[in-house]
Design an enzyme around this catalytic site. Structure first.
Site, PDB file in Angstrom:
ATOM      1  N   HIS A  93       1.017   3.286  -6.351  1.00  0.00           N
ATOM      2  CA  HIS A  93       0.946   3.246  -4.888  1.00  0.00           C
ATOM      3  C   HIS A  93       1.040   1.802  -4.404  1.00  0.00           C
ATOM      4  CE1 HIS A  93      -0.289   7.386  -5.297  1.00  0.00           C
ATOM      5  NE2 HIS A  93      -1.235   6.997  -6.121  1.00  0.00           N
ATOM      6  N   LYS A 102      -6.614  -5.861   6.243  1.00  0.00           N
ATOM      7  CA  LYS A 102      -6.736  -4.857   7.307  1.00  0.00           C
ATOM      8  C   LYS A 102      -7.999  -5.099   8.121  1.00  0.00           C
ATOM      9  CE  LYS A 102      -6.937   0.191   7.680  1.00  0.00           C
ATOM     10  NZ  LYS A 102      -8.239   0.681   7.261  1.00  0.00           N
TER      11      LYS A 102
END
Length: 1010
Positions: free
Chosen positions: A195, A652
């Site tokens: 991923h 983030k």
């Protein structure tokens, strides 16, 4: 809608779109006119092939529309058209398309970008091969004189070959003993992850490799006979036409084992052969510049994997899946070894009539005769005088029996061990030794018997040496599987356990100090804690089963297959002790004996956790029971602590600049702490493919690590989306592996005092704080940002793209920012051309610093020139800014945003656009360039090509998303004023397919997903 024009500049018209994944630059810096001409020549070939295929595969009218759309993406093509802009012409053409034509356009541009990607990989491969030639032919007499006025090696961040780095070190008078010590303890670990999964199907990737091979053959020979050239071109056209007729989209969501199979391809096709070459190149360069230094072991660079073992947020990764992953990996290695031994048996035809044979080899053949009488009867007559072939026949038999055993284990599963293995007598004791190989050392010993016998007769065999190197590097396991799980899964399981045991206070109700005290007490007892035959909740049962499977895995495969347990979202000491306690319960950890076969690895991800990490580890290092369970490494046998740093969630949480600075500071603090406790530290960098997730050139990132924090040891994730660009071709794989290794060597041997400059650190702390505040004000504090992101980017459609076994969100049904994974967060901003996570906040922070004191601009320029860390930051921001397209981003916002929220969304867009302008201005002032990426002409050539060609896909995507999201209204492909609405209706599945194809195309053009 903001329309673009050829004259547009600044924030409304980006200058470039990078040709590589967020900063992955080719070796050549600056470029040469010759390289540019070569690129242009090859580009013309690819464009001609692309056009030929479209004309062959599409109806004439459709193919002309597609070629016209490509032509319109070049602004100069519209000169003299009454002032009509490029965007207006593109929109007009898209509006006239029906869905089938829109899908064809998305597929055509996706194919175009993937062909360009193949082309550029070939050029990068050629560039690397060219870089090796001078170093191989150059000796001390012809070498360029040392320049005392050149920047110090600590400030040089261009990638280097082994020859270049060892020459620099020798000229700097780095002692041979120091080089040898480092190489002896060199420990580089590259961990493959699934991923973000590469968006290209495995089937399509196979066709790309075929095209790449044909292109290489067509371009490698300067004067091919006309017939051969025409035949290669015909084969290329045929392969691309087959590719065109292949579905680009996954029909079904890939399973975890599909991802395992895809990852194993890189080992089978490239890395198995590349790794011995890497060591040979290192040895060759080292022998020229440091002839007295002992060569490092072949295993100085090894591999790990999270594919099939990373269960954080992925319920599909079960204990059974991890078990089968280990079996798949071993199967591949055994099949590769069987092929190598068969080839070796063909080569080693040495007869005892013409060569001596060492007694140990003859003695082993006698033992093998007793173990394998059937082989002896079958082969003895044929190989009676060829002992090496006979020995290799016995080795082959044992490998094939090991493969059979592996198949039994895979079929039976981890909870049902296979039938007992066949055994053979040893020293007259029946059933004492298994016929199959139970450990890699047995296989290696057999091969070393052969090599030692050859050496004793003054013979060598490169093929055998290569196989031994591969055995050292890969073993039977291929790659070590890291288990990863989120910290609350362990605390929840222990809370359920203590509730069942009716402790006076349940674990979940304890304070941190109480938890630590109770965990340490339980670690010191031999009493079992987990009762049998209890019906636990599904989550707790899975957690316990993972440790049971791990124990069984190590029993059957050895510790090498899985010896690291990564705890994501680590916050406190109890997070680590919980895993130790669960491991102790199953026999993986024995505190009484001070032994552990499992390394507990905390992953600190948020800014707060990075700041807290030194205090957490200090407490653990002072706890004898914890410290005694750390493994020993190096000549001094220091206890080793592996510790992982998370780039994705810290970015983030706080933005690019703050995240990178906090990670930088955390490394220094953790290394200082570890040294004070006499602990060796191995830092595990969770780098992603995109800049916002720690991506960018690996060599630059490694050289930017604080001085003294590597000491020859590093572990790095290699994300699924970059595997093809780094390991898809043999020479590209070697280039990546060589530059990573040389960067680790350079960083470890050359002291960089710049990290300790107080004024520089103070400046960085200030700008990081300001950047974080500005980033959080928009991303976390603006109440409309989540709605903006969900509407203006294709995030919801991304979640429907069947490219990954892992959900896009951590919690089912949640729609807030905290539940969204960092990968789709980045993917959404990238598709809509904002790329916000990779740069937002940087401009304000730098501008405020300069506004407070204009002289700070000169200091920032010096930092960029001299400090690898700061240069890396600016380089990454520069590359990202070159991808931003605010014209197109505004089109996404105005077309996809809810009209009722238009004012709020316009306000957010203005904040983003203003910040882009500030960041662009400061980056150019710091680098001294007049435009982004101005220091590399070849990069600009590629960048400009992608920039002008990717635009139509953005407009197509918006048109399809609008139809998909509002099927009742069925808006036209575009809503230009004065045009009648398109009343054609399409099914949701048709529209979704079209939208997903544009995701594919843009990802190919950007060479980046998340």
């Amino acid at each position: 809608m903001i329309m673009r024009s050829p004259e547009t500049s600044g924030a409304s018209m980006p200058q470039s779109t990078a040709h590589v994944p967020d900063g992955e630059q080719p070796r050549a810096s600056g470029g040469s006119p010759g390289a540019g001409r070569l690129l242009q020549h090859r580009l013309e070939l690819v464009e001609d092939l692309w056009q030929t295929v479209l004309r062959s595969e599409c109806p004439p009218e459709q193919s002309e529309r597609l070629l016209r759309l490509k032509q319109l993406s070049d602004p100069v093509a519209l000169e003299g058209r009454d002032g009509e802009s490029s965007s207006e012409a593109i929109v007009e053409l898209i509006r006239s398309m029906d869905l089938s034509e829109a899908i064809a356009a998305a597929r055509a541009f996706s194919l175009y970008f993937q062909l360009i990607n193949i082309l550029e990989q070939r050029i990068e491969e050629d560039s690397y091969l060219d870089s090796l030639r001078p170093s191989r032919s150059q000796d001390d007499e012809t070498a360029a004189p040392f320049d005392p006025f050149a920047p110090p090696l600590a400030s040089q961040t261009d990638p280097a070959t082994f020859g270049e780095v060892f020459e620099r070190l020798r000229r700097m008078n780095v002692p041979p003993a120091q080089v040898e010590t480092l190489l002896r303890e060199l420990d580089i670990r590259l961990v493959f992850t699934a991923h973000p999964t590469e968006i290209v199907r495995h089937t399509v990737r196979h066709k790309q490799r075929k095209v790449a091979s044909l292109l290489q053959r067509l371009q490698s020979e300067p004067a091919l006979p006309r017939y051969d050239e025409e035949e290669l071109r015909r084969q290329l056209e045929e392969e691309i036409r087959l590719w065109w007729r292949t579905d680009e989209l996954h029909q079904f969501k890939p399973t975890v084992l599909d991802e395992v199979d895809s990852t194993l391809h890189y080992f089978q096709q490239v890395l198995f052969e590349a790794m011995p070459q890497l060591r040979r190149r290192l040895v060759s360069s080292l022998s020229r510049h440091y002839p007295d230094v002992q060569f490092p072991q072949a295993s100085f660079c090894t591999f790990g994997s999270w594919v099939g073992s990373d269960r954080d947020g992925n319920p599909s990764v079960t204990p059974e899946i991890t078990w089968r992953t280990a079996c798949y990996q071993r199967q591949l290695m055994l099949e590769l070894y069987i092929g190598s031994v068969q080839s070796l048996r063909n080569q080693l035809s040495i007869s005892m009539q013409w060569s001596q044979v060492a007694p140990p080899l003859l003695e082993s053949l006698e033992m093998d005769r007793l173990r394998f009488p059937e082989i002896y009867e079958r082969r003895a007559a044929r190989y009676r005088l060829e002992p090496y072939r006979l020995k290799l026949s016995y080795i082959l038999e044992r490998l094939e029996l090991t493969l059979q055993r592996n198949h039994q284990m895979s079929e039976a599963g981890w909870q049902s061990p296979p039938e007992p293995a066949a055994t053979a007598p040893t020293d007259g004791i029946p059933g004492h030794e298994a016929l199959h190989y139970t450990a890699i050392d047995q296989f290696r010993s057999d091969l070393e018997l052969i090599r030692n016998s050859l050496v004793s007769t003054e013979l060598s065999c490169e093929q055998l040496d290569t196989l031994l190197n591969q055995v050292h590097i890969f073993g039977f396991s291929l790659a070590s599987l890291d288990i990863r799980q989120e910290s609350t899964r362990h605390s929840d399981a222990i809370d359920e356990l203590t509730t069942h045991l009716q402790l006076p206070k349940a674990y979940g109700a304890m304070e941190e100090s109480e938890r630590v005290a109770w965990l340490l007490e339980e670690l010191q007892t031999r009493r079992p804690l987990i009762p049998a035959a209890v019906e636990w909740s599904e989550a707790t049962a899975q957690t316990f089963a993972v440790f049971q499977m791990l124990h069984r895995l190590q029993q059957e495969f050895g510790q090498r297959i899985c010896h690291s347990y990564v705890i994501s979202m680590s916050h406190t000491a109890s997070d680590l002790l919980e895993v130790m306690l669960l491991a102790k319960e199953i026999g993986l950890v024995d505190p009484q004996a001070g032994k552990a076969s499992l390394l507990v690895v905390p992953l600190f991800e948020t800014v707060e956790d990075l700041q807290r990490a030194p205090a957490v580890m200090d407490g653990l290092f002072q706890t004898p029971i914890y410290r005694n369970l750390l493994p020993s490494v190096g000549v001094q046998r220091q206890p080793l602590q592996e510790l992982m740093l998370g780039y994705s969630d810290s970015n983030k949480d706080s933005g690019f600049l703050s995240s990178n600075w906090e990670i930088h500071q955390a490394q220094i603090a953790l290394q200082t702490l570890a040294s004070s406790h006499g602990v060796a530290l191995r830092l595990f960098h969770g780098r992603g493919g995109s800049v916002s997730r720690g991506g960018g050139p690996a060599y630059q990132a490694i050289l930017a690590q604080p001085s003294g924090t590597l000491q020859g040891r590093i572990k790095i994730t290699e994300q699924g989306e970059v595997l093809a660009s780094k390991y898809g071709l043999p020479e590209l794989a070697l280039y990546n592996l060589e530059t990573v290794t040389t960067a680790v060597v350079q960083n470890s041997l050359v002291t960089n005092q710049l990290d300790a400059t107080p004024s520089w650190n103070q400046l960085m702390s200030r700008v990081a704080k300001r950047s974080r505040e500005h980033y959080r004000a928009l991303v976390h504090d603006n109440p409309d940002l989540v709605a903006f992101f969900q509407q203006v980017t294709p995030i919801e459609e991304i979640s429907k793209l069947q490219i990954s076994s892992r959900p896009a969100r951590r919690k089912t049904g949640a729609r807030d920012l905290s539940s969204l994974r960092a990968i789709p967060w980045v993917f959404g901003w990238t598709q809509s051309r904002f790329l916000l996570p990779s740069w937002f906040g940087v401009g304000t922070a730098l501008a405020e610093e300069v506004n407070d004191d204009p002289e700070q601009l000169d200091l920032l320029r010096r930092l960029h020139q001299r400090w690898p860390f700061f240069r890396m930051l600016i380089s990454k921001v520069e590359m990202t800014l070159s991808k931003v397209d605010l014209d197109l981003a505004h089109h996404y916002m105005s077309s996809l945003g809810n009209p009722e929220q238009r004012d709020a969304f316009e306000g957010i867009f203005k904040v983003i656009a203003d910040e882009y302008g500030r960041t662009l201005k400061l980056v150019l002032e710091i680098t001294g360039q007049s435009r982004l990426l101005g220091a590399d002409q070849n990069l600009q050539l590629s960048v400009d090509l992608r920039n002008r060609t990717i635009v139509p896909l953005g407009f197509l995507q918006v048109a399809l998303l609008r139809r998909l999201r509002d099927q009742n209204r069925q808006p036209p492909m575009s809503e230009s004023p004065g045009t009648p609405e398109d009343r054609r209706t399409y099914s949701r599945s048709e529209l979704l397919r079209g939208a997903l194809l544009t995701l594919n195309g843009i990802a190919a053009g950007m060479r980046n997903t998340g």
